[in-house]
Write an enzyme that holds these catalytic residues in place. Structure first.
Site, PDB file in Angstrom:
ATOM      1  N   GLU A  39       2.402  -5.826   7.743  1.00  0.00           N
ATOM      2  CA  GLU A  39       1.616  -4.734   8.316  1.00  0.00           C
ATOM      3  C   GLU A  39       1.880  -4.515   9.802  1.00  0.00           C
ATOM      4  OE1 GLU A  39      -0.591  -6.058   4.621  1.00  0.00           O
ATOM      5  OE2 GLU A  39       0.405  -7.065   6.306  1.00  0.00           O
ATOM      6  N   GLU A  83      -1.312  -9.205  -1.479  1.00  0.00           N
ATOM      7  CA  GLU A  83      -2.762  -9.377  -1.513  1.00  0.00           C
ATOM      8  C   GLU A  83      -3.309  -9.267  -2.939  1.00  0.00           C
ATOM      9  OE1 GLU A  83      -4.124  -7.704   2.822  1.00  0.00           O
ATOM     10  OE2 GLU A  83      -2.998  -6.348   1.521  1.00  0.00           O
ATOM     11  N   ALA A  88       0.848  -1.185   0.000  1.00  0.00           N
ATOM     12  CA  ALA A  88       0.000   0.000   0.000  1.00  0.00           C
ATOM     13  C   ALA A  88       0.888   1.242   0.000  1.00  0.00           C
ATOM     14  CB  ALA A  88      -0.912  -0.011   1.228  1.00  0.00           C
TER      15      ALA A  88
END
Length: 270
Positions: free
Chosen positions: A143, A123, A75
């Site tokens: 994460e 992901e 991300a």
């Protein structure tokens, strides 16, 4: 096939394959909001390409990343730094929607992973039907190192691929694994020596898919996604229903005819 242009994606047709490249190499192809918006728009555009006869113009989609360092590094941490909790949830849900649209496409989607596929990158790869990797690929859900949890499906799909115990270890420790270990534990299907061989391997697989019944391929993909969370007896019932529907298709008639006649089938895609 004209799908339009995208700010952060390169899209080109190579034979029977559509090659989609996340193109932010300066940011290691991180999933900024614009990338997610482009991926969302791409899936909508691809869905619109089905012809009036129900046929699709491609037999498979290959998703990869630009540059030599990363498939998708994760991300976009810089963007997340200023997000409110509500914005963070919206960010998660929007990318989850993209992953579900990829899973719902009636053609196989192959992730061709070169370099880092971490967090959101892992992901995204797991939302594809299977993963091919180059020797330098690295996978992980790191994460916890940022005080976060997986947000784009990692807590669900990683366990489906490698089992709950290893998924817990990888998510709770944030540990990375290399391509060979990813192959050993079942996260990836094949490992290639270099990025050129990786992309060619994916394209070769799409060429192989092009020789199969497109109706049967789409039905098999949908069926496996449908029965995955079901108890065995209920899953077997759904399979029998899908088997019956296959008998209603022209592809089944042609496939069986060609087999009996010892010929190569020419599937009408209906």
């Amino acid at each position: 096939m004209d799908l339009g242009t995208f700010e952060t994606l390169l899209v080109e047709q190579a034979g029977d394959a559509l090659v989609v490249t996340v193109n932010r190499p300066s940011a290691m192809n991180a999933l900024a909001g614009q990338v997610i918006a482009d991926l969302e728009a791409l899936t909508v555009a691809v869905e619109s390409q089905v012809g009036s006869d129900g046929r699709w113009p491609v037999k498979g989609i290959v998703v990869t990343g630009a540059g030599e360092k990363a498939f998708v590094a994760g991300a976009d941490i810089v963007e997340m730094q200023t997000m409110s909790p509500d914005q963070g949830e919206a960010y998660s849900r929007r990318m989850q929607g993209v992953t579900r649209r990829l899973e719902a496409l009636p053609v196989p989607v192959i992730a061709a992973v070169n370099g880092f596929a971490l967090g959101g990158g892992c992901e995204l790869a797991m939302a594809c039907d299977w993963i091919y990797a180059s020797r330098n690929a690295r996978f992980g859900q790191p994460e916890v190192n940022l005080g976060l949890v997986p947000g784009f499906g990692g807590s669900v799909r990683l366990a489906q691929r490698v089992g709950i115990a290893l998924a817990r270890e990888l998510i709770l420790t944030g540990r990375m694994i290399d391509a060979d270990e990813a192959l050993r534990v079942g996260l990836v299907n094949r490992v290639f020596d270099d990025p050129v061989a990786l992309l060619q391997g994916a394209l070769d697989t799409v060429a192989e898919l092009a020789t199969k019944s497109p109706v049967a391929v789409a039905s098999c993909k949908a069926l496996m996604g449908e029965v995955l969370p079901l108890p065995v007896v209920e899953g077997l019932d759904r399979e029998a229903q899908a088997f019956r529907r296959a008998f209603e298709t022209e592809d089944k008639v042609e496939g069986v005819r060609a087999f009996v006649a010892k010929e190569k089938p020419t599937f009408p895609g209906r």
